[in-house]
Motif scaffolding. Structure first.
Motif, short mmCIF file in Angstrom:
data_model
loop_
_atom_site.label_atom_id
_atom_site.label_comp_id
_atom_site.label_asym_id
_atom_site.label_seq_id
_atom_site.Cartn_x
_atom_site.Cartn_y
_atom_site.Cartn_z
N PRO A 164 50.25 37.85 29.98
CA PRO A 164 51.11 37.18 30.96
C PRO A 164 51.08 37.80 32.35
CG PRO A 164 52.25 37.36 28.86
CD PRO A 164 50.95 38.12 28.73
N ALA A 165 51.07 39.11 32.45
CA ALA A 165 51.07 39.77 33.76
C ALA A 165 49.74 39.58 34.50
CB ALA A 165 51.38 41.25 33.61
N ALA A 166 48.69 39.17 33.79
CA ALA A 166 47.41 38.88 34.44
C ALA A 166 47.33 37.43 34.90
CB ALA A 166 46.26 39.18 33.48
N LEU A 167 48.28 36.62 34.44
CA LEU A 167 48.24 35.19 34.72
C LEU A 167 49.32 34.73 35.69
CD1 LEU A 167 47.67 33.97 31.06
CD2 LEU A 167 45.95 34.10 32.89
N GLN A 168 50.36 35.53 35.87
CA GLN A 168 51.50 35.08 36.66
C GLN A 168 51.79 36.07 37.79
OE1 GLN A 168 54.43 35.09 33.60
NE2 GLN A 168 53.52 33.38 32.49
N LEU B 1 46.05 41.74 39.83
CA LEU B 1 44.87 42.62 39.91
C LEU B 1 45.24 44.05 39.52
CD1 LEU B 1 41.90 42.94 40.67
CD2 LEU B 1 42.64 43.30 43.03
N GLU B 2 46.37 44.54 39.98
CA GLU B 2 46.80 45.88 39.59
C GLU B 2 47.01 45.96 38.08
OE1 GLU B 2 50.01 47.77 41.70
OE2 GLU B 2 49.15 47.23 43.65
N HIS B 3 47.63 44.93 37.50
CA HIS B 3 47.83 44.92 36.05
C HIS B 3 46.48 44.94 35.32
CE1 HIS B 3 49.38 43.89 32.10
NE2 HIS B 3 48.42 42.99 32.03
#
Length: 196
Positions: free
Chosen positions: A75-79, A86-88
């Protein structure tokens, strides 16, 4: 009546041994004989688990790629803003690399000599393209310095992350732990990439 010692290898444990040998000898320099000696089992026992040496290579590389591509589906790579995504992705890819160190090391060393290696290289290019797209979006959003070329930044970011396979050895004294390495990669990369 004496019973023969039963093969105690599982597909996963055999794969771990194969990856060690592939890294040490190179895939092309490894024979089924080398694998059977390293595993302490007969070649026929290996064939009980896999059809070929290339199947072992495919399984090992798949394990690395599954971990890397899995990061892109979190989720953190998509939202959110591209820079935060990018940092995630940078942090998680660094963690996956360390969690799956031998498998990612093998992935990074394939050269395209077999169908499996060519497939792996194509998948790596797909992954690199996905991360590069995030960098481009972060630049378009105005969150990256405009004096840094995005293509160069992409190569430098991957270079820093991928170099970890050369020196990171978990459990060795003096080596930073997984979380410290991931945090250092993110801080170092984004201190140079983020717009001040």
């Amino acid at each position: 009546m004496t019973m023969a010692k039963r093969d105690t290898y599982t597909p996963d444990s055999l794969l771990a041994v194969a990856v060690e040998v592939f890294i040490e000898r190179g895939y092309d320099g490894t024979s089924m004989e080398h694998l059977s000696k390293a595993a302490g089992i007969s070649k026929s026992s290996i064939y009980h688990h896999v059809r070929s040496k290339e199947e072992l290579l495919h399984r090992a590389i798949s394990r690395a790629l599954d971990g890397l591509f899995g990061v892109l589906e979190e989720p953190a790579a998509l939202q959110g803003r591209a820079i935060e995504r990018l940092e995630h992705v940078t942090r998680r890819v660094t963690e996956v690399l360390m969690d799956e160190l031998p498998y990612v090391t093998l992935l990074l060393r394939v050269r395209g000599n077999t169908d499996t290696e060519r497939w792996a290289m194509e998948r790596r290019r797909e992954f690199d393209h996905e991360v590069s797209a995030l960098l481009k979006q972060a630049a378009a959003d105005g969150d990256l310095r405009d004096d840094v070329d995005v293509r160069l930044a992409t190569r430098l970011l991957f270079g820093m992350i991928n170099s970890i396979v050369e020196w990171y050895r978990p459990g060795r004294g003096g080596t930073a732990n997984r979380d410290e390495v991931a945090e250092a990669v993110v801080r170092t990369a984004f201190a140079g990439l983020r717009r001040p």
